[in-house]
Scaffold this motif. Structure first.
Motif, PDB file in Angstrom:
ATOM      1  N   SER A 279       0.816  -1.204   0.000  1.00 31.92           N
ATOM      2  CA  SER A 279       0.000   0.000   0.000  1.00 31.92           C
ATOM      3  C   SER A 279       0.858   1.266   0.000  1.00 31.92           C
ATOM      4  CB  SER A 279      -0.920  -0.004   1.222  1.00 31.92           C
ATOM      5  OG  SER A 279      -1.643   1.190   1.297  1.00 31.92           O
TER       6      SER A 279
ATOM      7  N   HIS B 178      -1.039   4.364  -0.264  1.00 31.73           N
ATOM      8  CA  HIS B 178      -1.982   5.268   0.388  1.00 31.73           C
ATOM      9  C   HIS B 178      -3.035   4.427   1.092  1.00 31.73           C
ATOM     10  CE1 HIS B 178      -0.241   8.591  -1.913  1.00 31.73           C
ATOM     11  NE2 HIS B 178      -0.381   7.850  -3.004  1.00 31.73           N
ATOM     12  N   ALA B 179      -3.453   4.849   2.292  1.00 32.32           N
ATOM     13  CA  ALA B 179      -4.466   4.128   3.048  1.00 32.32           C
ATOM     14  C   ALA B 179      -5.438   5.132   3.660  1.00 32.32           C
ATOM     15  CB  ALA B 179      -3.830   3.275   4.145  1.00 32.32           C
TER      16      ALA B 179
ATOM     17  N   VAL C 192     -10.192  -0.550   5.913  1.00 37.59           N
ATOM     18  CA  VAL C 192      -9.209   0.385   5.386  1.00 37.59           C
ATOM     19  C   VAL C 192      -9.137   0.201   3.875  1.00 37.59           C
ATOM     20  CG1 VAL C 192      -7.292  -1.212   5.874  1.00 37.59           C
ATOM     21  CG2 VAL C 192      -6.834   1.219   5.520  1.00 37.59           C
ATOM     22  N   TRP C 193      -9.236   1.333   3.166  1.00 34.79           N
ATOM     23  CA  TRP C 193      -9.086   1.360   1.722  1.00 34.79           C
ATOM     24  C   TRP C 193      -7.625   1.638   1.406  1.00 34.79           C
ATOM     25  CZ3 TRP C 193     -13.595   0.199  -0.735  1.00 34.79           C
ATOM     26  CH2 TRP C 193     -14.790   0.434  -0.046  1.00 34.79           C
ATOM     27  N   MET C 194      -7.073   0.946   0.425  1.00 31.40           N
ATOM     28  CA  MET C 194      -5.662   1.096   0.112  1.00 31.40           C
ATOM     29  C   MET C 194      -5.442   1.193  -1.387  1.00 31.40           C
ATOM     30  SD  MET C 194      -4.099  -1.715   2.760  1.00 31.40           S
ATOM     31  CE  MET C 194      -5.326  -2.897   2.222  1.00 31.40           C
ATOM     32  N   GLU C 195      -4.422   1.931  -1.745  1.00 34.48           N
ATOM     33  CA  GLU C 195      -4.006   2.034  -3.139  1.00 34.48           C
ATOM     34  C   GLU C 195      -2.526   1.691  -3.225  1.00 34.48           C
ATOM     35  OE1 GLU C 195      -3.663   5.357  -6.733  1.00 34.48           O
ATOM     36  OE2 GLU C 195      -4.943   5.749  -4.975  1.00 34.48           O
ATOM     37  N   ASP C 196      -2.171   0.810  -4.156  1.00 24.97           N
ATOM     38  CA  ASP C 196      -0.773   0.417  -4.257  1.00 24.97           C
ATOM     39  C   ASP C 196      -0.069   1.189  -5.369  1.00 24.97           C
ATOM     40  OD1 ASP C 196      -1.513  -0.749  -6.641  1.00 24.97           O
ATOM     41  OD2 ASP C 196      -1.058  -2.807  -6.037  1.00 24.97           O
TER      42      ASP C 196
ATOM     43  N   ASP D 274      -9.604  -3.862   9.201  1.00 25.43           N
ATOM     44  CA  ASP D 274      -8.447  -3.341   9.926  1.00 25.43           C
ATOM     45  C   ASP D 274      -8.411  -3.950  11.327  1.00 25.43           C
ATOM     46  OD1 ASP D 274      -6.357  -1.959  10.983  1.00 25.43           O
ATOM     47  OD2 ASP D 274      -7.092   0.029  10.436  1.00 25.43           O
TER      48      ASP D 274
END
Length: 284
Positions: free
Chosen positions: A85, A87-88, A122-126, A136
């Motif tokens: 990740s 951004h979270a 939790v939303w995440m962007e890699d 979470d």
């Protein structure tokens, strides 16, 4: 968040609303498991980083072979423990409602209902621009709680028991066939029941009536015990085969406290056995 925690990859970040991506992914998972009721999944639009509600209705689905949904893979669905990740964004799943009134399991109509509130997500962007979401586990103090209820008619459970017995005997290469004729669960207390079954056991041209008894109990530490297993028949040939099988039926205690749904763990469980067998679980 634990590095070994599984992340559900929803697709390209920013392409469409994350709640719509989650709904589409859930529908693909259900389709891959051959569970396709109408309007099975409804995901409410995001409120900031929160999901107001997710509803899954499995009413009308049927599962006849547990092996058919073990280890299935759905096209376009990626669950990974290695999501790097960049951004979270923390949020809450405020309400999760999963129900089936009923779903057919091994020939028995089973009513199920699961309700959870305040599940931390939790939303995440890699780095590749993929969007993922997971529970979470580091925010177990979010106030999440819920309950689960499973209920099945005792008479209807005979068909399900027959399929389980067939699978068990096949796995043990048993030299006889079993036709379950009757099953009765009698309540002992709020956490234990006595199971009694009557069956016709056949070996070649020989057939005889047999009985099977066992006690199922859950202790204060939420450990399930299957004890006092007894298989019997008045026919000595059938009895000899049953005793061989009985010697292989020592079931290790099962730690129910390890049971987990969406980050919640089992807090308590009760059993009611009358015309229906009903199991109620408190989650938190």
């Amino acid at each position: 968040m634990s590095n070994s925690q599984q992340v559900l990859v929803l697709g390209e970040a920013g392409r469409i609303d994350p709640s719509a991506q989650l709904q589409a992914t859930a529908e693909r998972v259900l389709a891959a498991a051959d569970l396709r009721p109408a309007r099975a999944v409804e995901v409410a639009p995001l409120d900031g980083a929160d999901l107001p509600s997710v509803t899954i209705d499995l009413t009308g689905c049927a599962v006849d072979d547990i092996e058919s949904i073990k280890g299935f893979e759905a096209d376009g669905v990626d669950v990974t423990e290695h999501f790097d990740s960049m951004h979270a964004n923390a949020g809450l799943l405020r309400s999760l409602d999963v129900r089936a009134e009923p779903i057919t399991l091994f020939g028995a109509d089973v009513s199920m209902k699961l309700e959870l509130q305040q599940v931390p997500i939790v939303w995440m962007e890699d780095v590749e621009g993929r969007l993922g979401v997971t529970v979470d586990e580091d925010r177990r103090d979010s106030g999440m709680a819920g309950s689960a209820v499973v209920s099945v008619g005792q008479n209807e459970a005979v068909d399900a028991l027959q399929k389980v017995a067939d699978a068990l005997l096949a796995s043990e290469n048993a030299p006889f066939k079993v036709e379950v004729q009757q099953l009765r669960l009698t309540q002992i207390d709020a956490r234990s029941v006595r199971a009694e079954a009557i069956a016709k056991v056949s070996k070649g041209f020989l057939g005889a009536r047999a009985t099977a008894d066992a006690t199922l109990s859950i202790d204060r530490d939420l450990v399930l015990h299957v004890s006092d297993i007894a298989l019997s028949s008045r026919n000595p040939v059938i009895l000899a085969g049953l005793k061989v099988l009985q010697s292989k039926l020592e079931i290790d205690p099962i730690e129910l406290a390890d049971f987990e749904i969406a980050g919640t763990r089992l807090q308590d469980v009760t059993i009611t056995a009358d015309e229906r067998l009903t199991i109620r679980a408190l989650l938190g």
